[in-house]
Design a protein around this motif. Structure first.
Motif, PDB file in Angstrom:
ATOM      1  N   VAL A   1       2.392  23.993 -17.975  1.00 39.54           N
ATOM      2  CA  VAL A   1       1.671  25.255 -17.797  1.00 39.54           C
ATOM      3  C   VAL A   1       2.367  26.407 -18.515  1.00 39.54           C
ATOM      4  O   VAL A   1       1.733  27.393 -18.901  1.00 39.54           O
ATOM      5  CB  VAL A   1       1.461  25.551 -16.289  1.00 39.54           C
ATOM      6  CG1 VAL A   1       2.757  25.890 -15.597  1.00 39.54           C
ATOM      7  CG2 VAL A   1       0.437  26.639 -16.063  1.00 39.54           C
ATOM      8  N   ILE A   2       3.669  26.252 -18.771  1.00 37.66           N
ATOM      9  CA  ILE A   2       4.417  27.296 -19.480  1.00 37.66           C
ATOM     10  C   ILE A   2       3.830  27.559 -20.864  1.00 37.66           C
ATOM     11  O   ILE A   2       3.919  28.683 -21.378  1.00 37.66           O
ATOM     12  CB  ILE A   2       5.923  26.943 -19.584  1.00 37.66           C
ATOM     13  CG1 ILE A   2       6.729  28.145 -20.095  1.00 37.66           C
ATOM     14  CG2 ILE A   2       6.144  25.715 -20.451  1.00 37.66           C
ATOM     15  CD1 ILE A   2       6.706  29.351 -19.209  1.00 37.66           C
ATOM     16  N   TYR A   3       3.192  26.565 -21.480  1.00 40.09           N
ATOM     17  CA  TYR A   3       2.595  26.777 -22.798  1.00 40.09           C
ATOM     18  C   TYR A   3       1.501  27.844 -22.740  1.00 40.09           C
ATOM     19  O   TYR A   3       1.429  28.709 -23.603  1.00 40.09           O
ATOM     20  CB  TYR A   3       2.047  25.473 -23.368  1.00 40.09           C
ATOM     21  CG  TYR A   3       3.113  24.510 -23.796  1.00 40.09           C
ATOM     22  CD1 TYR A   3       3.864  24.748 -24.950  1.00 40.09           C
ATOM     23  CD2 TYR A   3       3.387  23.375 -23.056  1.00 40.09           C
ATOM     24  CE1 TYR A   3       4.859  23.860 -25.349  1.00 40.09           C
ATOM     25  CE2 TYR A   3       4.388  22.486 -23.449  1.00 40.09           C
ATOM     26  CZ  TYR A   3       5.109  22.736 -24.590  1.00 40.09           C
ATOM     27  OH  TYR A   3       6.102  21.864 -24.980  1.00 40.09           O
ATOM     28  N   GLY A   4       0.652  27.776 -21.754  1.00 40.04           N
ATOM     29  CA  GLY A   4      -0.412  28.771 -21.620  1.00 40.04           C
ATOM     30  C   GLY A   4       0.134  30.151 -21.282  1.00 40.04           C
ATOM     31  O   GLY A   4      -0.304  31.163 -21.828  1.00 40.04           O
ATOM     32  N   ILE A   5       1.125  30.167 -20.389  1.00 33.23           N
ATOM     33  CA  ILE A   5       1.727  31.439 -20.001  1.00 33.23           C
ATOM     34  C   ILE A   5       2.400  32.092 -21.200  1.00 33.23           C
ATOM     35  O   ILE A   5       2.189  33.266 -21.494  1.00 33.23           O
ATOM     36  CB  ILE A   5       2.749  31.232 -18.861  1.00 33.23           C
ATOM     37  CG1 ILE A   5       2.047  30.714 -17.601  1.00 33.23           C
ATOM     38  CG2 ILE A   5       3.510  32.525 -18.565  1.00 33.23           C
ATOM     39  CD1 ILE A   5       2.999  30.190 -16.538  1.00 33.23           C
ATOM     40  N   ARG A   6       3.225  31.329 -21.910  1.00 25.84           N
ATOM     41  CA  ARG A   6       3.940  31.893 -23.046  1.00 25.84           C
ATOM     42  C   ARG A   6       2.983  32.325 -24.150  1.00 25.84           C
ATOM     43  O   ARG A   6       3.205  33.338 -24.808  1.00 25.84           O
ATOM     44  CB  ARG A   6       4.943  30.878 -23.585  1.00 25.84           C
ATOM     45  CG  ARG A   6       5.815  31.373 -24.742  1.00 25.84           C
ATOM     46  CD  ARG A   6       6.718  32.557 -24.360  1.00 25.84           C
ATOM     47  NE  ARG A   6       7.422  32.331 -23.132  1.00 25.84           N
ATOM     48  CZ  ARG A   6       8.472  31.519 -22.969  1.00 25.84           C
ATOM     49  NH1 ARG A   6       8.972  30.867 -23.983  1.00 25.84           N
ATOM     50  NH2 ARG A   6       9.027  31.384 -21.786  1.00 25.84           N
TER      51      ARG A   6
ATOM     52  N   ASP B   1      13.115  27.400 -24.284  1.00 26.12           N
ATOM     53  CA  ASP B   1      12.248  28.434 -24.865  1.00 26.12           C
ATOM     54  C   ASP B   1      12.054  28.232 -26.372  1.00 26.12           C
ATOM     55  O   ASP B   1      10.987  28.509 -26.906  1.00 26.12           O
ATOM     56  CB  ASP B   1      12.822  29.837 -24.621  1.00 26.12           C
ATOM     57  CG  ASP B   1      12.519  30.354 -23.230  1.00 26.12           C
ATOM     58  OD1 ASP B   1      11.770  29.682 -22.488  1.00 26.12           O
ATOM     59  OD2 ASP B   1      13.033  31.424 -22.876  1.00 26.12           O
ATOM     60  N   ASP B   2      13.096  27.759 -27.043  1.00 24.91           N
ATOM     61  CA  ASP B   2      12.973  27.512 -28.486  1.00 24.91           C
ATOM     62  C   ASP B   2      11.903  26.466 -28.773  1.00 24.91           C
ATOM     63  O   ASP B   2      11.122  26.600 -29.717  1.00 24.91           O
ATOM     64  CB  ASP B   2      14.310  27.029 -29.071  1.00 24.91           C
ATOM     65  CG  ASP B   2      15.406  28.075 -29.013  1.00 24.91           C
ATOM     66  OD1 ASP B   2      15.076  29.283 -28.893  1.00 24.91           O
ATOM     67  OD2 ASP B   2      16.580  27.682 -29.085  1.00 24.91           O
ATOM     68  N   ILE B   3      11.867  25.421 -27.960  1.00 21.74           N
ATOM     69  CA  ILE B   3      10.875  24.346 -28.139  1.00 21.74           C
ATOM     70  C   ILE B   3       9.481  24.860 -27.847  1.00 21.74           C
ATOM     71  O   ILE B   3       8.543  24.624 -28.614  1.00 21.74           O
ATOM     72  CB  ILE B   3      11.220  23.142 -27.240  1.00 21.74           C
ATOM     73  CG1 ILE B   3      12.548  22.515 -27.692  1.00 21.74           C
ATOM     74  CG2 ILE B   3      10.095  22.108 -27.248  1.00 21.74           C
ATOM     75  CD1 ILE B   3      13.089  21.456 -26.761  1.00 21.74           C
ATOM     76  N   VAL B   4       9.327  25.583 -26.745  1.00 19.74           N
ATOM     77  CA  VAL B   4       8.016  26.128 -26.361  1.00 19.74           C
ATOM     78  C   VAL B   4       7.508  27.092 -27.422  1.00 19.74           C
ATOM     79  O   VAL B   4       6.362  27.004 -27.879  1.00 19.74           O
ATOM     80  CB  VAL B   4       8.093  26.815 -24.973  1.00 19.74           C
ATOM     81  CG1 VAL B   4       6.804  27.566 -24.669  1.00 19.74           C
ATOM     82  CG2 VAL B   4       8.390  25.781 -23.881  1.00 19.74           C
TER      83      VAL B   4
END
Length: 196
Positions: free
Chosen positions: A22-27, A167-170
């Motif tokens: 879900v972090i992908y959508g948030i970021r 965070d670098d990967i995301v």
């Protein structure tokens, strides 16, 4: 007669479904917040459950990142119509359930309907599918979506960029997704540019 050009290039639909990641959508929403791009968010009930399991973020915070937030039950929302012009849609992450509904044209939720509209209008639909391993029906649905113009873009880490933290990967993965919409935010460490 005055002709006013619609700036569809400034609207992006962002879907968040219930898959892990879900972090992908948030970021993605965080990255787009300080740009001229108008974001239209639709988040599924399953994504709300995943949000609570995977992050410390509250739903209200996620909603506040978008220019407009639509209920997944509101199948009459602006993004459910082809006449509402956008540059396309990203579903980040995209669950196998959501991908399968889109592949077969089931439009009983706003997420699936908005994706269907993007496809029928020949706009860009990018699905950050989060599942592994994949069985044959998953692959068939992905093939069917690819054949009608969707881009299947699982978030695969690029280790050549030498990520140091998560965070670098995301950010790198999302930068590559934004490349598909010609949006450059300076967050991708590009191949052949790394040593320069």
């Amino acid at each position: 007669m005055n002709v006013v050009k619609s700036d569809k290039s400034q609207r992006l639909v962002v879907g968040i479904s219930g898959a892990s990641g879900v972090i992908y959508g948030i970021r993605l929403l965080e990255l787009l917040q300080d740009t001229p791009i108008e974001t239209h968010l639709v988040i599924t009930d399953s994504a709300v459950v995943t949000l609570a399991h995977e992050t410390q973020y509250k739903l209200e915070y996620v909603k506040s990142l978008a220019s407009t937030c639509h209920s997944n039950r509101d199948i009459g929302a602006a993004i459910s119509s082809g006449s509402f012009r956008t540059m396309g849609m990203v579903i980040a992450p995209c669950s196998i359930c959501s991908m399968s509904e889109i592949a077969v044209g089931t439009t009983s939720s706003l997420l699936a309907r908005a994706a269907d509209v993007v496809l029928k209008e020949r706009r860009r639909l990018v699905l950050m599918v989060r599942e592994t391993p994949l069985h044959t029906n998953h692959l068939r649905n992905m093939t069917a979506l690819s054949e009608v113009g969707a881009i299947i873009a699982p978030p695969v880490p690029a280790f050549y960029a030498k990520p140091e933290i998560l965070d670098d990967i995301v950010n790198h993965s999302l930068g590559r997704i934004l490349d598909l919409f010609d949006i450059e935010l300076g967050i991708v460490r590009r191949w052949r540019e790394l040593s320069q």
